[in-house]
Design a protein around this motif. Structure first.
Motif, PDB file in Angstrom:
ATOM      1  N   SER A  23       1.959  -3.999  -1.660  1.00  0.00           N
ATOM      2  CA  SER A  23       1.578  -2.661  -1.757  1.00  0.00           C
ATOM      3  C   SER A  23       0.573  -2.386  -2.646  1.00  0.00           C
ATOM      4  O   SER A  23      -0.451  -1.749  -2.752  1.00  0.00           O
ATOM      5  CB  SER A  23       2.731  -1.844  -1.587  1.00  0.00           C
ATOM      6  OG  SER A  23       3.598  -1.748  -2.581  1.00  0.00           O
ATOM      7  N   TYR A  27      -3.262  -1.299  -2.455  1.00  0.00           N
ATOM      8  CA  TYR A  27      -3.769  -0.047  -3.074  1.00  0.00           C
ATOM      9  C   TYR A  27      -4.922  -0.389  -4.177  1.00  0.00           C
ATOM     10  O   TYR A  27      -5.888   0.607  -4.246  1.00  0.00           O
ATOM     11  CB  TYR A  27      -2.669   0.457  -3.831  1.00  0.00           C
ATOM     12  CG  TYR A  27      -2.832   1.875  -4.580  1.00  0.00           C
ATOM     13  CD1 TYR A  27      -2.594   2.928  -3.927  1.00  0.00           C
ATOM     14  CD2 TYR A  27      -3.523   1.881  -5.972  1.00  0.00           C
ATOM     15  CE1 TYR A  27      -3.049   4.426  -4.201  1.00  0.00           C
ATOM     16  CE2 TYR A  27      -3.617   3.263  -6.266  1.00  0.00           C
ATOM     17  CZ  TYR A  27      -3.354   4.434  -5.450  1.00  0.00           C
ATOM     18  OH  TYR A  27      -3.854   5.431  -5.967  1.00  0.00           O
ATOM     19  N   LEU A  32      -6.089   1.478   2.304  1.00  0.00           N
ATOM     20  CA  LEU A  32      -4.640   1.483   2.354  1.00  0.00           C
ATOM     21  C   LEU A  32      -4.444   1.068   3.626  1.00  0.00           C
ATOM     22  O   LEU A  32      -4.477   1.813   4.779  1.00  0.00           O
ATOM     23  CB  LEU A  32      -4.145   2.849   2.138  1.00  0.00           C
ATOM     24  CG  LEU A  32      -4.573   3.570   0.514  1.00  0.00           C
ATOM     25  CD1 LEU A  32      -3.946   5.084   0.515  1.00  0.00           C
ATOM     26  CD2 LEU A  32      -4.071   2.575  -0.398  1.00  0.00           C
ATOM     27  N   ILE A  34      -1.413  -1.910   5.614  1.00  0.00           N
ATOM     28  CA  ILE A  34       0.125  -2.535   5.665  1.00  0.00           C
ATOM     29  C   ILE A  34      -0.440  -4.149   5.671  1.00  0.00           C
ATOM     30  O   ILE A  34      -0.836  -4.566   6.975  1.00  0.00           O
ATOM     31  CB  ILE A  34       1.115  -2.172   6.852  1.00  0.00           C
ATOM     32  CG1 ILE A  34       1.350  -0.786   6.803  1.00  0.00           C
ATOM     33  CG2 ILE A  34       2.252  -2.765   6.742  1.00  0.00           C
ATOM     34  CD1 ILE A  34       1.800  -0.283   5.418  1.00  0.00           C
ATOM     35  N   THR A  83       6.523   0.146   7.965  1.00  0.00           N
ATOM     36  CA  THR A  83       5.545  -1.088   7.976  1.00  0.00           C
ATOM     37  C   THR A  83       5.479  -1.436   9.229  1.00  0.00           C
ATOM     38  O   THR A  83       4.473  -2.002   9.695  1.00  0.00           O
ATOM     39  CB  THR A  83       6.100  -2.276   6.855  1.00  0.00           C
ATOM     40  OG1 THR A  83       7.511  -2.391   7.356  1.00  0.00           O
ATOM     41  CG2 THR A  83       6.054  -1.720   5.479  1.00  0.00           C
ATOM     42  N   PHE A  97       1.436   5.735   2.885  1.00  0.00           N
ATOM     43  CA  PHE A  97       1.475   4.417   2.049  1.00  0.00           C
ATOM     44  C   PHE A  97       2.113   4.700   0.667  1.00  0.00           C
ATOM     45  O   PHE A  97       2.851   4.041   0.338  1.00  0.00           O
ATOM     46  CB  PHE A  97      -0.138   4.262   1.552  1.00  0.00           C
ATOM     47  CG  PHE A  97      -0.099   2.865   1.056  1.00  0.00           C
ATOM     48  CD1 PHE A  97      -0.329   1.743   1.828  1.00  0.00           C
ATOM     49  CD2 PHE A  97      -0.354   2.527  -0.340  1.00  0.00           C
ATOM     50  CE1 PHE A  97      -0.228   0.380   1.320  1.00  0.00           C
ATOM     51  CE2 PHE A  97      -0.336   1.297  -0.665  1.00  0.00           C
ATOM     52  CZ  PHE A  97      -0.479   0.099  -0.192  1.00  0.00           C
TER      53      PHE A  97
END
Length: 115
Positions: A23, A27, A32, A34, A83, A97
């Motif tokens: 993550s 980022y 953003l 998954i 997710t 997120f």
């Protein structure tokens, strides 16, 4: 049984690293979404967490409280759902997120600080 518990604990930490590290890496890219690392981290966390909480541990004084296990399971399932159902989107909402990252950190905090 102790070697099995240690292996499960090691894999549980690997899942945490995949989830949080994936993550953070996502980022930093600015988009953003998954990543597969995040999804696999969430899956590993839930599966190994269930294994660690199973009655195979043999009891003893180091048993975590049932309420702690329930809270960690609920948070872990929330992370997994967030997710899994968002994995095919090109981009997820910033709030979604950041909530995912926040829940991951809260789950780690529950594991460490709840005695």
């Amino acid at each position: 049984m102790e070697p099995l518990r240690l292996i499960l604990l090691f894999l549980h930490l690997i899942g945490f690293a995949l989830l949080l590290g994936g993550s953070i890496a996502q980022y930093l890219t600015g988009k953003l979404r998954i990543s597969p690392a995040m999804l696999w981290g969430a899956v590993i966390q839930v599966v190994t967490g269930l294994g660690l909480a199973a009655p195979l541990r043999g009891g003893g004084d180091h048993e975590p409280p049932t309420a702690k296990l329930a809270v960690k399971l609920v948070i872990g399932l929330m992370i997994l759902a967030m997710t899994f159902f968002s994995r095919k989107r090109d981009e997820v909402n910033r709030g979604h997120f950041l909530a995912l990252v926040g829940l991951t950190i809260v789950n780690a905090a529950v594991a460490v600080f709840w005695r």
